[in-house]
Design an enzyme around this catalytic site. Structure first.
Site, short mmCIF file in Angstrom:
data_model
loop_
_atom_site.label_atom_id
_atom_site.label_comp_id
_atom_site.label_asym_id
_atom_site.label_seq_id
_atom_site.Cartn_x
_atom_site.Cartn_y
_atom_site.Cartn_z
N ARG A 17 0.84 -1.21 0.00
CA ARG A 17 0.00 0.00 0.00
C ARG A 17 0.88 1.26 0.00
O ARG A 17 1.02 1.93 -1.02
CB ARG A 17 -0.94 -0.02 1.22
CG ARG A 17 -2.14 0.90 1.08
CD ARG A 17 -1.89 2.37 1.34
NE ARG A 17 -1.35 2.64 2.68
CZ ARG A 17 -0.89 3.82 3.06
NH1 ARG A 17 -0.89 4.84 2.21
NH2 ARG A 17 -0.38 3.99 4.26
N ASP A 18 1.52 1.54 1.10
CA ASP A 18 2.26 2.80 1.21
C ASP A 18 3.47 2.80 0.27
O ASP A 18 3.92 3.86 -0.17
CB ASP A 18 2.73 3.01 2.66
CG ASP A 18 3.05 4.46 2.98
OD1 ASP A 18 2.71 5.33 2.16
OD2 ASP A 18 3.65 4.72 4.02
N HIS A 209 4.79 4.44 12.87
CA HIS A 209 5.05 4.46 11.42
C HIS A 209 6.12 5.52 11.17
O HIS A 209 5.84 6.72 11.24
CB HIS A 209 3.73 4.79 10.71
CG HIS A 209 3.83 4.94 9.22
ND1 HIS A 209 3.40 3.96 8.34
CD2 HIS A 209 4.30 5.95 8.44
CE1 HIS A 209 3.59 4.37 7.09
NE2 HIS A 209 4.14 5.58 7.12
N HIS A 211 9.32 7.16 8.81
CA HIS A 211 9.98 7.27 7.51
C HIS A 211 11.46 7.56 7.74
O HIS A 211 11.84 8.09 8.80
CB HIS A 211 9.35 8.39 6.68
CG HIS A 211 8.08 7.96 5.99
ND1 HIS A 211 7.78 8.29 4.69
CD2 HIS A 211 7.05 7.20 6.42
CE1 HIS A 211 6.61 7.78 4.36
NE2 HIS A 211 6.14 7.11 5.39
N CYS A 242 8.06 10.58 -0.11
CA CYS A 242 7.36 11.80 0.26
C CYS A 242 7.54 12.80 -0.87
O CYS A 242 8.66 13.08 -1.28
CB CYS A 242 7.98 12.33 1.54
SG CYS A 242 7.62 14.04 1.85
N ASN A 251 9.52 4.95 3.54
CA ASN A 251 9.29 4.18 4.75
C ASN A 251 10.60 3.55 5.23
O ASN A 251 11.50 3.28 4.44
CB ASN A 251 8.30 3.05 4.46
CG ASN A 251 6.88 3.56 4.30
OD1 ASN A 251 6.18 3.75 5.27
ND2 ASN A 251 6.48 3.80 3.05
#
Lengths: 313, 313
Positions: A17-18, A209, A211, A242, A251
């Site tokens: 997903r991310d 979470h 990064h 990002c 991530n």
């Protein structure tokens, strides 16, 4: 660092997903399904397998239904879907998601940029989703994006973050993710916020979470772990990123995190060689290198042959 | 984390030596001098400015004499030279190095591969260098390479590492660097070894040299700092690398380390914006991207403008 089994660190894999959502190259549905199934075979118990957002907003993930229906469900694995609104929640539940993950930014500016609504509107929508989800066998998680900083507003008031966590819990959402959306967290801040969050909910319900945008992803994981956090998002190969930091990492990288845990004796239940092999296939799948280090360097125990000239000596 | 001034973290910048030595592109002597001078202007008090090894072994650094003679010496800055043997020490001292750094691996196999001699032969050579250096105004440091692991032998016996430190001190070498040459260290091991080393020598005489090969460079810095270490090698842009990990990161990145310190309130005395500006010029100088993150992402306080659509709303 305690290494007992009760101290297991749970990695929720978010690459499907991310990781994939910002990839410019289309990843075929069958490749997405193979990715999720490879991850469940590697030992993950939690996988964010897709999202149910507008296909116009995130075309890379427009096949969420097919992915959820195509995966080989493994017992003991929770398959999570990110959803932005009630319609997304309805689609995710219909497609068989075990858990839905809602998201709102602590920063009003970032929430308007990312979700195109005010925080108040986001929270009102969460209420509708909770009411709908209560009639289905699905668990709920909500994310506080920009917990550790906002690229527009800078530092976020920590009291506000904790108030949002309390608001989520009061709405009937038992699981919460604190997200460092653009990699602005530092370990002192992380210890402080995690300690405060764990006064509101148990470690089994809190996900961090991080990064690696400024190189501090794993530093922050260890700080959070030492403060009692036990569940972390990470993406195979360090996928994701990002839009405000072109060229910077996304991530935290799953195989780098699992390697750290293996080296210091924190159990994750994840098969690192399997993971490294999967990560090494990403450049061919996506058409570019990925940020992860361990897939390039190998594990410490992957020794190099002694140079022939020295063997002869 | 204590943030008092006595807890200052000293960064020794090694890009001009450990960074440039593996670069395939020739960096002009004037560019090397500008690099060293830019670093001293940024606030570094210790700079490894070059090495005096065989030009056949490391052609990229064959202009060590010209670099040392060309730099604009700044008061309070210690300019260090790496030397492999007595001849190198003589050249370094003649060129005006303030400190010479000797190197031997804890691993016999790695020492033979890197220095082309046994550890015993290395130590015998160190004795000659100490005797020569005693007649000159130069300070001495010696590095224990592969302290935290060897790419050929794997784990290194920690007792052996500490015995080498004691041997260096007994030889009359007061300053010691513990080097994670190929990025195999983990934070639990780092805390243990740093604690043991600090029983043998003061923090002001101990340097930690970490690589980010497996993504743990800054994790290991914080572990060492928490165990009492105060001096660290780092390279602008994260230059450097390891021939056994193609594509993996090299030295820990100076601007990422300084950013971490700034964020958690550890004083370094280094001007981060100056450093970021220097790092952003490296790709043009070297012809490739560099691993550092903060130069790509900017500092946390470098906020992004609020999107126009939101301002209008």
């Amino acid at each position: 660092m305690n290494t007992s089994h009760s101290e297991r660190l749970i990695v929720q894999e978010v690459a499907p997903r991310d990781g994939l959502q910002i990839e410019p190259t289309w990843v075929a549905t069958t490749d997405k399904i193979a990715l999720v199934d490879g991850l469940s075979q590697a030992g993950f118990t939690r996988i964010e397998a897709g999202s149910f957002v507008s296909p116009k907003a995130i075309p890379a993930l427009r096949d969420g239904e097919e992915v959820f229906r195509g995966i080989a469900r493994r017992a003991g694995v929770t398959y999570v879907a990110l959803v932005p609104n009630l319609k997304g929640a309805q689609r995710a539940i219909a497609a068989g998601a075990d858990e839905i993950n809602l998201v709102m930014s602590a920063s009003q500016t970032h929430n308007r940029a990312n979700m195109r609504m005010s925080c108040e509107a986001s929270l009102a929508g969460f209420g509708e989703i909770v009411a709908f989800a209560a009639r289905h066998p699905v668990s709920l998680n909500a994310t506080v994006a920009t917990t550790f900083g906002c690229p527009f507003e800078g530092r976020i008031d920590e009291d506000r973050v904790l108030e949002i966590v309390a608001h989520y819990l009061a709405l009937g959402i038992p699981n919460v993710t604190l997200a460092d959306t653009t990699g602005m967290a530092n370990p002192v801040q992380v210890r402080r916020i995690v300690t405060r969050a764990l006064a509101l909910l148990p470690a089994s319900a809190l996900t961090l979470h991080f990064h690696n945008t400024r190189g501090l992803g794993l530093v922050n994981v260890l700080a959070a772990y030492e403060a009692g956090a036990r569940r972390f998002d990470a993406a195979l190969g360090g996928l994701g990123g990002c839009p405000f930091a072109p060229g910077a990492s996304g991530n935290i990288c799953t195989e780098d995190l699992v390697n750290l845990c293996d080296e210091v004796g924190i159990d994750t239940g994840i098969d690192l060689p399997h993971l490294i092999a999967m990560s090494r296939r990403l450049p061919a799948l996506l058409g570019h290198e990925v940020p992860g280090q361990v897939a390039k360097a190998g594990r410490n125990c992957d020794l190099h042959p002694v140079p022939a000239a020295l063997q002869a000596a």
